[in-house]
Design a protein around this motif. Structure first.
Motif, PDB file in Angstrom:
ATOM      1  N   CYS A 236       0.819  -1.169  -0.032  1.00  0.00           N
ATOM      2  CA  CYS A 236       0.244   0.022  -0.193  1.00  0.00           C
ATOM      3  C   CYS A 236       0.872   1.148  -0.069  1.00  0.00           C
ATOM      4  O   CYS A 236       1.989   1.364   0.698  1.00  0.00           O
ATOM      5  CB  CYS A 236      -0.964   0.025   1.240  1.00  0.00           C
ATOM      6  N   ARG A 237       0.632   2.201  -0.687  1.00  0.00           N
ATOM      7  CA  ARG A 237       1.422   3.433  -0.952  1.00  0.00           C
ATOM      8  C   ARG A 237       1.268   4.307   0.422  1.00  0.00           C
ATOM      9  O   ARG A 237       2.010   5.238   0.612  1.00  0.00           O
ATOM     10  CB  ARG A 237       0.674   4.131  -2.148  1.00  0.00           C
ATOM     11  N   ARG A 238       0.132   3.945   1.213  1.00  0.00           N
ATOM     12  CA  ARG A 238       0.005   4.683   2.372  1.00  0.00           C
ATOM     13  C   ARG A 238       0.387   4.142   3.665  1.00  0.00           C
ATOM     14  O   ARG A 238       1.181   4.803   4.295  1.00  0.00           O
ATOM     15  CB  ARG A 238      -1.518   4.891   2.609  1.00  0.00           C
ATOM     16  N   CYS A 239       0.273   2.871   3.678  1.00  0.00           N
ATOM     17  CA  CYS A 239       0.540   2.217   4.990  1.00  0.00           C
ATOM     18  C   CYS A 239       1.407   0.901   4.843  1.00  0.00           C
ATOM     19  O   CYS A 239       2.013   0.706   5.900  1.00  0.00           O
ATOM     20  CB  CYS A 239      -0.606   1.744   5.856  1.00  0.00           C
ATOM     21  N   GLY A 240       1.854   0.646   3.794  1.00  0.00           N
ATOM     22  CA  GLY A 240       2.778  -0.309   3.523  1.00  0.00           C
ATOM     23  C   GLY A 240       2.341  -1.969   3.523  1.00  0.00           C
ATOM     24  O   GLY A 240       2.771  -2.853   3.205  1.00  0.00           O
ATOM     25  N   THR A 241       0.831  -2.031   3.932  1.00  0.00           N
ATOM     26  CA  THR A 241       0.101  -3.289   4.013  1.00  0.00           C
ATOM     27  C   THR A 241       0.122  -3.827   2.787  1.00  0.00           C
ATOM     28  O   THR A 241      -0.128  -2.894   1.846  1.00  0.00           O
ATOM     29  CB  THR A 241      -1.082  -3.150   4.620  1.00  0.00           C
ATOM     30  N   THR A 242       0.018  -4.976   2.541  1.00  0.00           N
ATOM     31  CA  THR A 242      -0.317  -5.605   1.029  1.00  0.00           C
ATOM     32  C   THR A 242      -1.474  -5.560   0.642  1.00  0.00           C
ATOM     33  O   THR A 242      -2.773  -5.953   1.387  1.00  0.00           O
ATOM     34  CB  THR A 242       0.220  -7.120   1.020  1.00  0.00           C
ATOM     35  N   VAL A 243      -1.661  -4.889  -0.567  1.00  0.00           N
ATOM     36  CA  VAL A 243      -2.906  -4.348  -1.183  1.00  0.00           C
ATOM     37  C   VAL A 243      -3.549  -5.928  -1.620  1.00  0.00           C
ATOM     38  O   VAL A 243      -2.669  -6.640  -2.299  1.00  0.00           O
ATOM     39  CB  VAL A 243      -2.906  -3.550  -2.292  1.00  0.00           C
ATOM     40  N   ARG A 244      -4.783  -6.129  -1.460  1.00  0.00           N
ATOM     41  CA  ARG A 244      -5.480  -7.636  -1.831  1.00  0.00           C
ATOM     42  C   ARG A 244      -6.688  -7.352  -2.888  1.00  0.00           C
ATOM     43  O   ARG A 244      -7.230  -6.220  -2.796  1.00  0.00           O
ATOM     44  CB  ARG A 244      -5.807  -8.323  -0.582  1.00  0.00           C
ATOM     45  N   VAL A 245      -7.288  -8.097  -3.551  1.00  0.00           N
ATOM     46  CA  VAL A 245      -8.269  -8.117  -4.438  1.00  0.00           C
ATOM     47  C   VAL A 245      -9.116  -9.388  -3.718  1.00  0.00           C
ATOM     48  O   VAL A 245      -8.781 -10.451  -3.475  1.00  0.00           O
ATOM     49  CB  VAL A 245      -8.000  -8.163  -5.669  1.00  0.00           C
ATOM     50  N   ALA A 246     -10.508  -9.110  -3.692  1.00  0.00           N
ATOM     51  CA  ALA A 246     -11.337 -10.157  -3.489  1.00  0.00           C
ATOM     52  C   ALA A 246     -12.930  -9.879  -3.845  1.00  0.00           C
ATOM     53  O   ALA A 246     -13.202  -8.741  -4.323  1.00  0.00           O
ATOM     54  CB  ALA A 246     -11.530 -10.343  -1.955  1.00  0.00           C
ATOM     55  N   PRO A 247     -13.950 -10.982  -4.249  1.00  0.00           N
ATOM     56  CA  PRO A 247     -15.060 -10.782  -4.579  1.00  0.00           C
ATOM     57  C   PRO A 247     -16.006 -10.138  -3.633  1.00  0.00           C
ATOM     58  O   PRO A 247     -15.822 -10.197  -2.264  1.00  0.00           O
ATOM     59  CB  PRO A 247     -15.599 -12.067  -5.081  1.00  0.00           C
ATOM     60  N   LEU A 248     -16.928  -9.276  -4.081  1.00  0.00           N
ATOM     61  CA  LEU A 248     -17.680  -8.580  -3.120  1.00  0.00           C
ATOM     62  C   LEU A 248     -18.979  -9.644  -2.702  1.00  0.00           C
ATOM     63  O   LEU A 248     -19.411  -9.684  -1.758  1.00  0.00           O
ATOM     64  CB  LEU A 248     -18.568  -7.595  -3.900  1.00  0.00           C
ATOM     65  N   GLY A 249     -19.482 -10.823  -3.641  1.00  0.00           N
ATOM     66  CA  GLY A 249     -20.033 -11.676  -3.320  1.00  0.00           C
ATOM     67  C   GLY A 249     -21.391 -11.349  -3.231  1.00  0.00           C
ATOM     68  O   GLY A 249     -22.215 -11.749  -2.339  1.00  0.00           O
ATOM     69  N   VAL A 250     -21.957 -10.668  -4.064  1.00  0.00           N
ATOM     70  CA  VAL A 250     -23.486 -10.009  -4.148  1.00  0.00           C
ATOM     71  C   VAL A 250     -23.952 -10.276  -5.533  1.00  0.00           C
ATOM     72  O   VAL A 250     -23.956  -9.237  -6.415  1.00  0.00           O
ATOM     73  CB  VAL A 250     -23.489  -8.723  -3.608  1.00  0.00           C
ATOM     74  N   GLY A 251     -24.463 -11.304  -5.626  1.00  0.00           N
ATOM     75  CA  GLY A 251     -25.463 -11.446  -6.870  1.00  0.00           C
ATOM     76  C   GLY A 251     -24.909 -11.142  -8.150  1.00  0.00           C
ATOM     77  O   GLY A 251     -23.594 -10.992  -8.495  1.00  0.00           O
ATOM     78  N   ARG A 252     -25.537 -10.036  -8.941  1.00  0.00           N
ATOM     79  CA  ARG A 252     -25.220  -9.499 -10.207  1.00  0.00           C
ATOM     80  C   ARG A 252     -24.058  -8.565 -10.062  1.00  0.00           C
ATOM     81  O   ARG A 252     -23.640  -8.138 -11.078  1.00  0.00           O
ATOM     82  CB  ARG A 252     -26.455  -8.878 -10.965  1.00  0.00           C
ATOM     83  N   LEU A 253     -24.063  -7.997  -8.957  1.00  0.00           N
ATOM     84  CA  LEU A 253     -23.099  -6.857  -8.620  1.00  0.00           C
ATOM     85  C   LEU A 253     -22.019  -7.498  -8.016  1.00  0.00           C
ATOM     86  O   LEU A 253     -20.850  -6.698  -7.387  1.00  0.00           O
ATOM     87  CB  LEU A 253     -23.613  -5.935  -7.670  1.00  0.00           C
ATOM     88  N   ASP A 254     -21.546  -8.909  -8.009  1.00  0.00           N
ATOM     89  CA  ASP A 254     -20.323  -9.479  -7.377  1.00  0.00           C
ATOM     90  C   ASP A 254     -19.244  -9.213  -8.475  1.00  0.00           C
ATOM     91  O   ASP A 254     -19.222  -9.711  -9.800  1.00  0.00           O
ATOM     92  CB  ASP A 254     -20.748 -11.045  -7.472  1.00  0.00           C
ATOM     93  N   ARG A 255     -18.246  -8.311  -8.090  1.00  0.00           N
ATOM     94  CA  ARG A 255     -17.084  -7.958  -8.663  1.00  0.00           C
ATOM     95  C   ARG A 255     -16.074  -8.190  -7.838  1.00  0.00           C
ATOM     96  O   ARG A 255     -16.070  -8.352  -6.756  1.00  0.00           O
ATOM     97  CB  ARG A 255     -17.287  -6.452  -9.264  1.00  0.00           C
ATOM     98  N   LEU A 256     -14.812  -8.282  -8.542  1.00  0.00           N
ATOM     99  CA  LEU A 256     -13.344  -8.142  -7.617  1.00  0.00           C
ATOM    100  C   LEU A 256     -13.000  -6.928  -7.550  1.00  0.00           C
ATOM    101  O   LEU A 256     -13.235  -5.938  -8.109  1.00  0.00           O
ATOM    102  CB  LEU A 256     -12.442  -8.816  -8.518  1.00  0.00           C
ATOM    103  N   ILE A 257     -12.802  -6.454  -6.005  1.00  0.00           N
ATOM    104  CA  ILE A 257     -12.644  -5.438  -5.701  1.00  0.00           C
ATOM    105  C   ILE A 257     -11.285  -5.297  -4.884  1.00  0.00           C
ATOM    106  O   ILE A 257     -11.119  -6.166  -4.133  1.00  0.00           O
ATOM    107  CB  ILE A 257     -13.873  -4.634  -4.468  1.00  0.00           C
TER     108      ILE A 257
END
Length: 284
Positions: A236-257
């Motif tokens: 992370c550019r702000r805190c150094g923690t590793t940035v991650r990606v995961a699904p929202l898990g909500v029906g038709r709006l389920d996207r990777l975020i």
């Protein structure tokens, strides 16, 4: 999928090329539209509404298009248009004036309707983040309405019925900037806090539409344009923690975020916590 800022720029380019001139050639390669004759009609304006494009013509006709995942409109000089474009299997629409030709490639939607019936195609959309009638307070109320009850705030922002123009890029960047978890229950967020989120989204899109390369950092240089989008597996550019990606898990709006657990409230409920390597898209 191109988001509101990209679609707004596309509308600006089409308007600059076509407005005020009569159509000399039109070829709509779409079921039910192939026999449409647009010759002689003058383009009045081309505008965007969220992720939709509205090409309004003299005589009360609107050519509506949506780019979906891979669509694009390309502008070429009519006098030097290469014949290969006409043979392209990707061509879905061609609208030409004496000077310029607009080529609609890989379009996801194409409709020809009376301008008075545009609402049948875009009437379901919420406030347009880049629209001339933008109202931040009304937009915040839309995101907090009953439709978003028990829905993650990221899904509420992605729902075009609440806000028109946001996709996963600017949803991720907005929530990171506000230090908010993408999975926070939208219906439980205070109205003034949601107002700040909506204002942030508007500000990011408004600044980005001025540049060809989308950027939340202010830099258009490759690898420096985004804070979290496309940066999973990187610090992370702000805190150094590793940035991650995961699904929202909500029906038709389920996207990777994309998100930062360190800045945004910890590991998401749909994130299995496994090690993630860099994706290498939209910044490093």
């Amino acid at each position: 999928m191109p988001e509101g800022d990209t679609v707004w720029r596309t509308a600006q380019r089409l308007h600059a090329a076509l407005a005020g001139a009569p159509v000399v050639t039109a070829d709509l390669r779409w079921p039910g539209l192939s026999t449409a004759d647009l010759r002689g009609r003058v383009t009045l304006e081309v505008v965007s509404r969220g992720k939709h494009l509205l090409h309004r013509m003299q005589g009360g006709l609107t050519l509506h298009s949506h780019l979906r995942m891979e669509g694009a409109w390309r502008i070429e000089a009519t006098a030097t248009l290469k014949p290969g474009w006409l043979r392209s299997p990707e061509l879905r629409a061609l609208v030409a004036t004496a000077d310029w030709t607009a080529l609609g490639l890989r379009l996801g939607e194409l409709d020809l309707v009376s301008t008075a019936r545009e609402s049948e195609l875009i009437g379901h959309l919420g406030p347009d983040l880049l629209g001339p009638d933008w109202d931040a307070a009304a937009a915040a109320r839309c995101v907090a309405n009953l439709q978003t009850s028990r829905v993650p705030v990221a899904a509420a922002l992605l729902d075009q019925r609440n806000l028109a123009g946001l996709g996963t890029i600017w949803t991720a960047e907005t929530l990171f900037a506000e230090r908010m978890s993408p999975w926070a229950d939208a219906s439980g967020i205070e109205q003034d806090v949601l107002a700040c989120v909506v204002l942030r989204a508007h500000d990011l899109l408004d600044r980005s539409r001025r540049h060809v390369v989308p950027s939340s950092t202010g830099s258009q240089r490759r690898g420096e344009s985004m804070r979290v989008y496309g940066r999973s597996g990187r610090a992370c550019r702000r805190c150094g923690t590793t940035v991650r990606v995961a699904p929202l898990g909500v029906g038709r709006l389920d996207r990777l975020i994309c998100y930062c657990p360190g800045c945004q409230g910890g590991l998401g409920p749909t994130d299995d916590g496994r090690r993630q390597g860099p994706l290498g898209s939209h910044g490093s």
